[in-house]
Write an enzyme that holds these catalytic residues in place. Structure first.
Site, mmCIF file in Angstrom:
data_model
loop_
_atom_site.group_PDB
_atom_site.id
_atom_site.type_symbol
_atom_site.label_atom_id
_atom_site.label_comp_id
_atom_site.label_asym_id
_atom_site.label_seq_id
_atom_site.Cartn_x
_atom_site.Cartn_y
_atom_site.Cartn_z
ATOM 1 N N GLU A 145 0.469 -0.890 -0.518
ATOM 2 C CA GLU A 145 0.029 -0.121 -0.053
ATOM 3 C C GLU A 145 1.417 0.672 -0.114
ATOM 4 O OE1 GLU A 145 -3.214 0.017 2.745
ATOM 5 O OE2 GLU A 145 -2.745 2.799 3.178
ATOM 6 N N GLU B 293 -2.107 11.006 3.791
ATOM 7 C CA GLU B 293 -3.381 11.147 4.466
ATOM 8 C C GLU B 293 -3.103 12.419 5.494
ATOM 9 O OE1 GLU B 293 -4.169 6.327 6.002
ATOM 10 O OE2 GLU B 293 -1.356 7.078 5.562
#
Length: 251
Positions: free
Chosen positions: A135, A140
């Site tokens: 990932e 974020e």
């Protein structure tokens, strides 16, 4: 109007960035609806297979918590009675990439409990599972940690709370639009905010558990609420919007 700006940007992008890379795909969010030949919608709360979407998140994803307007994608998170709603989209099974520069220009949702993100997952996730699939979290942000951006890589060797990650303090990052990018090749993955390098991952030992990044990945974009990473939620902040100008891929 945005098309004119896009063409002008293409010219400058080719001069500044694409001397070594060229634009191979772009999502400019023109028109009034997402292109379903490229994008999939996640729906529901992840149950029964992945309740809370694997992170105890509190939102229910719908196809209705977004709109395209004036060349921007607006993902809206709302409080509805005893639950929250939002939107999550991906290119799984429709658009995959191996290596390149992955860039998004966006304005963050803010407030205690929001968790906007732009990320990539290994296209073999259904065969090998997570985290062996790998990932790449290009962007974020969590409202509980203002003025900070998280850039993270999850692998079998380092995932969850022990992932390869960097937290970067960026004063006033919540204000206006900013660009977030990851440049990924066979040797390393480097992360940028407004073209400033904030983190680079370049392990010498590239076993499958340490470096699952030698295969195609697909794109994801979402606005999550609460959960393990998002934290406690302040109901009074809603509605909130994650606004995306574009996503571009250079190779």
């Amino acid at each position: 109007m945005k098309k004119v700006v896009f063409l002008a940007c293409l010219f400058s992008c080719f001069i500044l960035k694409a001397q070594q890379k060229k634009l191979v795909w772009a999502e400019e969010f023109e028109g009034t609806s997402l292109n379903t030949s490229v994008w999939n919608f996640a729906e529901g709360d992840g149950c029964p297979d992945l309740c809370g979407w694997g992170n105890r998140e509190r939102q229910i994803y719908t196809k209705n918590n977004h709109r395209l307007e004036d060349g921007f994608l607006y993902i809206k998170a709302e409080k509805e009675d005893d639950h929250f709603t939002s939107t999550r989209i991906s290119t799984k099974g429709k658009k995959n990439f191996q290596y390149g520069r992955f860039e998004i220009r966006a304005k963050l949702a803010t407030g205690q409990g929001v968790w906007p993100a732009f990320w990539l997952l290994g296209s073999n996730i259904d065969q090998v599972g997570w985290p062996l699939s790998g990932e790449i979290d290009v962007l974020e942000y969590v409202g509980r940690a203002p003025e900070e951006i998280f850039t993270t890589l999850h692998t079998k060797a380092a995932h969850g709370d022990y992932a390869n990650t960097k937290t970067t303090a960026l004063p006033n990052i919540e204000e206006d639009f900013h660009t977030y990018a990851a440049e990924w090749d066979e040797n390393q993955i480097a992360f940028y905010v407004d073209d400033v390098n904030v983190y680079t991952f370049a392990p010498e030992n590239k076993t499958e558990e340490i470096w699952p990044f030698n295969q195609p990945f697909y794109l994801l974009l979402n606005l999550a609420i609460g959960g393990h990473f998002g934290g406690e939620v302040d109901d009074s902040i809603f509605p909130q919007q994650f606004v995306i100008d574009y996503i571009r891929v250079y190779q």
